[in-house]
Design an enzyme around this catalytic site. Structure first.
Site, PDB file in Angstrom:
ATOM      1  N   ALA A   1     -61.481 107.438  12.835  1.00 42.20           N
ATOM      2  CA  ALA A   1     -62.478 106.401  12.577  1.00 42.20           C
ATOM      3  C   ALA A   1     -62.470 105.511  13.807  1.00 42.20           C
ATOM      4  CB  ALA A   1     -62.083 105.608  11.342  1.00 42.20           C
TER       5      ALA A   1
ATOM      6  N   HIS B   1     -54.097 106.761   4.306  1.00 41.90           N
ATOM      7  CA  HIS B   1     -53.460 107.794   5.127  1.00 41.90           C
ATOM      8  C   HIS B   1     -52.406 108.562   4.335  1.00 41.90           C
ATOM      9  CE1 HIS B   1     -54.873 107.191   9.308  1.00 41.90           C
ATOM     10  NE2 HIS B   1     -55.315 106.091   8.762  1.00 41.90           N
TER      11      HIS B   1
ATOM     12  N   ASN C   1     -67.926 101.464  12.043  1.00 42.69           N
ATOM     13  CA  ASN C   1     -68.440 100.091  12.182  1.00 42.69           C
ATOM     14  C   ASN C   1     -68.818  99.892  13.627  1.00 42.69           C
ATOM     15  OD1 ASN C   1     -65.259 100.134  12.371  1.00 42.69           O
ATOM     16  ND2 ASN C   1     -65.986  98.509  13.728  1.00 42.69           N
TER      17      ASN C   1
ATOM     18  N   MET D   1     -57.605 103.173  17.572  1.00 41.23           N
ATOM     19  CA  MET D   1     -56.160 102.966  17.752  1.00 41.23           C
ATOM     20  C   MET D   1     -55.351 104.253  17.607  1.00 41.23           C
ATOM     21  SD  MET D   1     -56.008  99.534  15.421  1.00 41.23           S
ATOM     22  CE  MET D   1     -57.335  98.306  15.554  1.00 41.23           C
ATOM     23  N   SER D   2     -55.979 105.380  17.899  1.00 43.92           N
ATOM     24  CA  SER D   2     -55.261 106.652  17.680  1.00 43.92           C
ATOM     25  C   SER D   2     -55.731 107.719  18.669  1.00 43.92           C
ATOM     26  CB  SER D   2     -55.514 107.131  16.250  1.00 43.92           C
ATOM     27  OG  SER D   2     -56.851 107.528  16.083  1.00 43.92           O
TER      28      SER D   2
ATOM     29  N   HIS E   1     -49.758 105.772  13.352  1.00 44.31           N
ATOM     30  CA  HIS E   1     -50.310 104.997  14.480  1.00 44.31           C
ATOM     31  C   HIS E   1     -49.179 104.330  15.264  1.00 44.31           C
ATOM     32  CE1 HIS E   1     -53.660 105.330  11.662  1.00 44.31           C
ATOM     33  NE2 HIS E   1     -54.456 105.227  12.713  1.00 44.31           N
TER      34      HIS E   1
ATOM     35  N   SER F   1     -58.789 108.171   9.311  1.00 45.84           N
ATOM     36  CA  SER F   1     -58.973 107.236   8.192  1.00 45.84           C
ATOM     37  C   SER F   1     -60.173 107.589   7.343  1.00 45.84           C
ATOM     38  CB  SER F   1     -59.244 105.822   8.727  1.00 45.84           C
ATOM     39  OG  SER F   1     -58.080 105.189   9.068  1.00 45.84           O
TER      40      SER F   1
ATOM     41  N   TYR G   1     -49.043 101.350  16.303  1.00 44.20           N
ATOM     42  CA  TYR G   1     -48.754  99.977  15.870  1.00 44.20           C
ATOM     43  C   TYR G   1     -47.819  99.909  14.654  1.00 44.20           C
ATOM     44  CZ  TYR G   1     -52.632 100.887  12.602  1.00 44.20           C
ATOM     45  OH  TYR G   1     -53.453 101.437  11.655  1.00 44.20           O
ATOM     46  N   GLU G   2     -47.580 101.050  14.011  1.00 49.28           N
ATOM     47  CA  GLU G   2     -46.702 101.025  12.837  1.00 49.28           C
ATOM     48  C   GLU G   2     -45.234 100.866  13.230  1.00 49.28           C
ATOM     49  OE1 GLU G   2     -47.682 103.913   9.661  1.00 49.28           O
ATOM     50  OE2 GLU G   2     -49.357 104.465  10.952  1.00 49.28           O
TER      51      GLU G   2
ATOM     52  N   HIS H   1     -60.793  96.685   7.018  1.00 46.62           N
ATOM     53  CA  HIS H   1     -60.432  98.091   6.796  1.00 46.62           C
ATOM     54  C   HIS H   1     -61.309  98.718   5.707  1.00 46.62           C
ATOM     55  CE1 HIS H   1     -57.824 101.526   7.469  1.00 46.62           C
ATOM     56  NE2 HIS H   1     -57.669 101.666   6.163  1.00 46.62           N
TER      57      HIS H   1
END
Ligand code: HPA
Length: 275
Positions: A116, A59, A237, A213-214, A86, A28, A88-89, A249
């Site tokens: 990220a 992305h 963050n 998440m990746s 990802h 990201s 979650y997609e 985001h």
């Protein structure tokens, strides 16, 4: 190789003249690295038969082939993935690792995977670049489930999944170039919602330094192909409860933007030295 992957590979082979040796997956907000590539062959992933589509902003789905060049240096042949898919997609993990299968089948031997991530280690700050020494998979998912392709040779190597020699090399390159980096354990969660403060405390107690998440599914598949892997997290963050401000985001892309010069220089130098 299944026929879909074969179609994708055939299409890509028709566009390139040289075999890529190093794959780079850009996380990201880190997509700008691809601008460094000389005489790039740019392929929108939407043109590639059967290539999965990413829906996350920031992305842009592109594959870029080429090399890095500076005065007297030229890198190995690269395949760069700008944008990733990802879990979650779609909840389809085979879509997530499709780019890695493409890289492996094209002949890639080394992978630099970036992302990220949220910082859990209190010695980190937003903007920290962290080499991934190891990971924790909290999802219960594994892209090799049901594939009957577990590679006995790589799976029997007890440690490490990520290459210690690449990690050590990358650390000394960072130091030589005056780029401050850290090293730590990346914890993979499914998302898409960010973690709770309690979850972050649990991850900290398990030894995680960063969360995201990746990346872990990509690492698992690349390792299974026998590819040498270096992972880099950009701490965009501090994780929930470590930082008291609410995550979004925009903060992720803003921080990635702020550190992109250091990130680009670091990845450039690593690629030049990777040989
Ligand atoms: N949590 C999970 N994924 C992330 C984060 C985070 O705090 N920051 C960037 N990706």
């Amino acid at each position: 190789m299944n026929t879909q992957l074969q179609d994708s590979i055939e299409y890509l082979r028709s566009k390139i003249t040289r075999v890529p040796e190093i794959a780079v997956v850009l996380g990201s907000g880190l997509g700008d690295f691809a601008k460094q590539i000389k005489n790039p062959v740019v392929i929108p992933t939407s043109e590639i038969p059967h290539y999965p589509i990413s829906t996350v902003q920031g992305h842009a789905g592109k594959i870029i082939f080429g090399t890095l060049e500076s005065d007297d240096r030229k890198s190995n042949e690269l395949i760069v993935f700008q944008g990733r898919i990802h879990l979650y997609e779609s909840n389809d993990i085979q879509k997530v690792v499709y780019p890695i299968r493409i890289a492996a089948e094209l002949g890639v031997q080394k992978l630099i995977v970036t992302n990220a991530a949220g910082g859990i280690n209190r010695n980190f700050d937003s903007g920290t670049l962290m080499f991934i020494r190891d990971y924790i998979n909290l999802t219960g998912e594994n892209p090799l489930i049901g594939t009957k392709e577990l590679n006995e040779t790589t799976s029997l190597q007890k440690y490490p999944t990520l290459s210690t020699s690449l990690l050590n090399k990358a650390k000394s390159i960072a130091e030589m170039n005056g780029i401050l980096t850290k090293e730590g354990v990346y914890c993979w969660t499914k998302g898409p919602s960010y973690e709770t403060a309690a979850e972050i405390r649990m991850m900290a107690s398990m030894g995680a330094d960063a969360v995201g998440m990746s990346t872990v599914p990509e690492i698992i598949v690349a390792h299974n192909y026998g590819i040498e892997i270096l992972g880099i997290s950009c701490i965009t963050n501090m994780a929930t409860g470590i930082s008291l401000t609410k995550l979004n985001h925009e903060e992720v892309t803003e921080t990635a933007n702020r550190v992109k010069n250091d990130f680009t220089k670091l990845v450039n130098e690593i690629i030049f030295e990777m040989g």
